[in-house]
Motif scaffolding. Structure first.
Motif, PDB file in Angstrom:
ATOM      1  N   ALA A  49       0.836  -1.206   0.000  1.00  0.00           N
ATOM      2  CA  ALA A  49       0.000   0.000   0.000  1.00  0.00           C
ATOM      3  C   ALA A  49       0.865   1.249   0.000  1.00  0.00           C
ATOM      4  CB  ALA A  49      -0.919  -0.008   1.219  1.00  0.00           C
ATOM      5  N   MET A  50       1.925   1.243   0.812  1.00  0.00           N
ATOM      6  CA  MET A  50       2.822   2.394   0.859  1.00  0.00           C
ATOM      7  C   MET A  50       3.532   2.593  -0.475  1.00  0.00           C
ATOM      8  SD  MET A  50       4.332   1.650   4.686  1.00  0.00           S
ATOM      9  CE  MET A  50       5.584   2.924   4.631  1.00  0.00           C
ATOM     10  N   SER A  51       3.914   1.493  -1.107  1.00  0.00           N
ATOM     11  CA  SER A  51       4.580   1.584  -2.408  1.00  0.00           C
ATOM     12  C   SER A  51       3.626   2.122  -3.469  1.00  0.00           C
ATOM     13  CB  SER A  51       5.111   0.201  -2.821  1.00  0.00           C
ATOM     14  OG  SER A  51       6.079  -0.263  -1.907  1.00  0.00           O
ATOM     15  N   LEU A 138      -0.378  13.267  -0.243  1.00  0.00           N
ATOM     16  CA  LEU A 138      -0.519  12.144  -1.175  1.00  0.00           C
ATOM     17  C   LEU A 138      -1.852  12.190  -1.907  1.00  0.00           C
ATOM     18  CD1 LEU A 138       0.988   9.280   1.014  1.00  0.00           C
ATOM     19  CD2 LEU A 138       2.129  10.777  -0.629  1.00  0.00           C
ATOM     20  N   GLU A 139      -1.779  12.065  -3.210  1.00  0.00           N
ATOM     21  CA  GLU A 139      -2.969  12.070  -4.055  1.00  0.00           C
ATOM     22  C   GLU A 139      -3.121  10.715  -4.742  1.00  0.00           C
ATOM     23  OE1 GLU A 139      -5.128  14.413  -4.294  1.00  0.00           O
ATOM     24  OE2 GLU A 139      -4.145  16.108  -3.318  1.00  0.00           O
ATOM     25  N   PRO A 140      -4.358  10.302  -5.028  1.00  0.00           N
ATOM     26  CA  PRO A 140      -5.606  10.948  -4.615  1.00  0.00           C
ATOM     27  C   PRO A 140      -5.894  10.697  -3.129  1.00  0.00           C
ATOM     28  CG  PRO A 140      -6.081   8.915  -5.766  1.00  0.00           C
ATOM     29  CD  PRO A 140      -4.597   9.103  -5.846  1.00  0.00           C
ATOM     30  N   LEU A 141      -6.532  11.655  -2.491  1.00  0.00           N
ATOM     31  CA  LEU A 141      -6.808  11.546  -1.068  1.00  0.00           C
ATOM     32  C   LEU A 141      -7.678  10.340  -0.740  1.00  0.00           C
ATOM     33  CD1 LEU A 141      -7.468  15.288  -0.105  1.00  0.00           C
ATOM     34  CD2 LEU A 141      -5.418  13.930   0.330  1.00  0.00           C
ATOM     35  N   TRP A 142      -8.611  10.048  -1.635  1.00  0.00           N
ATOM     36  CA  TRP A 142      -9.530   8.946  -1.356  1.00  0.00           C
ATOM     37  C   TRP A 142      -8.791   7.614  -1.274  1.00  0.00           C
ATOM     38  CZ3 TRP A 142      -9.635   4.826  -4.577  1.00  0.00           C
ATOM     39  CH2 TRP A 142      -9.195   5.007  -5.905  1.00  0.00           C
ATOM     40  N   LEU A 143      -7.694   7.496  -2.059  1.00  0.00           N
ATOM     41  CA  LEU A 143      -6.938   6.249  -2.046  1.00  0.00           C
ATOM     42  C   LEU A 143      -6.254   6.050  -0.698  1.00  0.00           C
ATOM     43  CD1 LEU A 143      -5.941   3.751  -3.513  1.00  0.00           C
ATOM     44  CD2 LEU A 143      -4.031   5.119  -4.421  1.00  0.00           C
ATOM     45  N   SER A 144      -5.672   7.116  -0.164  1.00  0.00           N
ATOM     46  CA  SER A 144      -5.041   7.020   1.163  1.00  0.00           C
ATOM     47  C   SER A 144      -6.055   6.618   2.219  1.00  0.00           C
ATOM     48  CB  SER A 144      -4.403   8.361   1.539  1.00  0.00           C
ATOM     49  OG  SER A 144      -3.348   8.690   0.674  1.00  0.00           O
ATOM     50  N   VAL A 145      -7.233   7.234   2.172  1.00  0.00           N
ATOM     51  CA  VAL A 145      -8.268   6.934   3.156  1.00  0.00           C
ATOM     52  C   VAL A 145      -8.718   5.481   3.036  1.00  0.00           C
ATOM     53  CG1 VAL A 145     -10.634   7.437   3.868  1.00  0.00           C
ATOM     54  CG2 VAL A 145      -9.068   9.319   3.319  1.00  0.00           C
ATOM     55  N   VAL A 146      -8.989   5.045   1.807  1.00  0.00           N
ATOM     56  CA  VAL A 146      -9.452   3.670   1.590  1.00  0.00           C
ATOM     57  C   VAL A 146      -8.421   2.663   2.094  1.00  0.00           C
ATOM     58  CG1 VAL A 146      -9.952   1.940  -0.179  1.00  0.00           C
ATOM     59  CG2 VAL A 146     -10.995   4.203  -0.327  1.00  0.00           C
ATOM     60  N   LEU A 147      -7.149   2.894   1.790  1.00  0.00           N
ATOM     61  CA  LEU A 147      -6.104   1.951   2.193  1.00  0.00           C
ATOM     62  C   LEU A 147      -5.949   1.897   3.710  1.00  0.00           C
ATOM     63  CD1 LEU A 147      -3.348   2.646  -0.497  1.00  0.00           C
ATOM     64  CD2 LEU A 147      -4.842   0.644  -0.324  1.00  0.00           C
ATOM     65  N   PHE A 148      -5.992   3.067   4.362  1.00  0.00           N
ATOM     66  CA  PHE A 148      -5.791   3.096   5.808  1.00  0.00           C
ATOM     67  C   PHE A 148      -7.018   2.619   6.583  1.00  0.00           C
ATOM     68  CE2 PHE A 148      -2.049   5.434   4.725  1.00  0.00           C
ATOM     69  CZ  PHE A 148      -1.190   5.262   5.796  1.00  0.00           C
ATOM     70  N   VAL A 149      -8.150   2.499   5.910  1.00  0.00           N
ATOM     71  CA  VAL A 149      -9.318   1.867   6.528  1.00  0.00           C
ATOM     72  C   VAL A 149      -9.307   0.372   6.236  1.00  0.00           C
ATOM     73  CG1 VAL A 149     -11.834   1.703   6.514  1.00  0.00           C
ATOM     74  CG2 VAL A 149     -10.743   3.945   6.485  1.00  0.00           C
ATOM     75  N   ALA A 150      -8.986   0.015   4.999  1.00  0.00           N
ATOM     76  CA  ALA A 150      -9.028  -1.390   4.584  1.00  0.00           C
ATOM     77  C   ALA A 150      -7.987  -2.239   5.310  1.00  0.00           C
ATOM     78  CB  ALA A 150      -8.826  -1.495   3.070  1.00  0.00           C
ATOM     79  N   LEU A 151      -6.799  -1.701   5.532  1.00  0.00           N
ATOM     80  CA  LEU A 151      -5.731  -2.495   6.143  1.00  0.00           C
ATOM     81  C   LEU A 151      -6.071  -2.965   7.561  1.00  0.00           C
ATOM     82  CD1 LEU A 151      -2.497  -0.699   4.855  1.00  0.00           C
ATOM     83  CD2 LEU A 151      -3.262  -3.028   4.324  1.00  0.00           C
ATOM     84  N   PRO A 152      -6.479  -2.076   8.480  1.00  0.00           N
ATOM     85  CA  PRO A 152      -6.816  -2.579   9.827  1.00  0.00           C
ATOM     86  C   PRO A 152      -8.026  -3.497   9.836  1.00  0.00           C
ATOM     87  CG  PRO A 152      -7.323  -0.242   9.650  1.00  0.00           C
ATOM     88  CD  PRO A 152      -6.527  -0.593   8.442  1.00  0.00           C
TER      89      PRO A 152
END
Length: 252
Positions: A49-51, A138-152
């Motif tokens: 996800a970070m990559s 980091l863009e797009p913002l929605w991608l960061s939000v989705v990843l940081f919700v999906a991972l936990p």
């Protein structure tokens, strides 16, 4: 049912009596589930996800994130740090899960779903920081939000699925000879060695959870269970509201 080389008794379809051996077996199962979930989801998927985010934002390479990682930089030290942090936090979550497990209701699948949402969303609310580099640069913002919700959420789902299966009365962890299970207990606890407090808290959580279960696997006090369920719902609700507030602030 007696198990070779152990002191487990009553492991069958009519209830489980608390013994030190049973607590150790439960700890081994939960600890191994936490190590696997922390490594696969928090470590491997977290690194991917970070990559992905770094590849979408090459202009931000070198920026330090909220969690202390450098965007666009993949090093052995950073990877070990990520895996260690993910596994340690998974152990903390495992202790919390074992404490509230007697309060969960429904089938195994329903318990996994409830835990994935409650624990996962609450963890996501703690990870997401409006204004931090992860959610402002980091863009797009929605991608960061989705990843940081999906991972936990995914981490909790993997952990809960494994531990619920491994705590079944006919599972390998509860029926195998003790000499084969105890080494896994050491591996599980070693996964949380970075947080010294995890080990006593984890074992205390297992003992508390086991004590709450009577011979017919029903909590000893219906009132205690109801109060616990209300508290769990309140925590999950607070996590949901916190997450909504954070996401709203990010897109404001």
């Amino acid at each position: 049912m007696a198990v070779e080389g152990s002191t487990v008794t009553g492991v069958g379809s009519h209830g489980t009596r608390l013994t030190p051996d049973l607590v150790c077996r439960q700890a081994a199962a939960a600890g191994c589930a936490a190590v696997i979930a922390g490594t696969l989801v928090g470590g491997v998927l977290g690194r991917l996800a970070m990559s992905l985010l770094a590849s979408r934002n090459p202009e931000d390479a070198g920026v330090l994130t909220d969690d202390g990682f450098i965007i666009g930089e993949v090093t052995v030290r950073g990877t070990v740090q990520l895996f260690g942090a993910s596994t340690s936090m998974a152990m903390v979550g495992a202790a919390a899960y074992m404490m509230v497990r007697p309060l969960l209701f429904g089938t195994r699948a329903e318990r996994v779903l409830v835990a994935s949402y409650g624990f996962g969303v609450t963890a996501a609310a703690l990870l997401i920081h409006p204004g931090g580099p992860d959610f402002s640069l980091l863009e797009p913002l929605w991608l960061s939000v989705v990843l940081f919700v999906a991972l936990p959420v995914a981490l909790v789902a993997v952990f809960a699925t494994l531990v619920e299966h491994w705590l079944e009365r006919d599972s390998w962890f509860l029926t195998a000879p003790r000499r084969r299970v105890l080494p896994l207990l050491a591996i599980g606890l070693a996964g949380g060695v970075a947080l010294v407090i995890v080990v006593p808290v984890f074992l205390a959580a297992l003992v508390w959870a086991a004590v709450q279960v009577s011979e017919d696997d029903a909590p000893r006090s219906a009132a205690t269970r109801r109060v616990g369920q209300v508290l769990l719902a309140a925590i999950a609700g607070a996590g949901t509201l916190g997450l909504i507030s954070d996401v709203t602030a990010i897109f404001a």
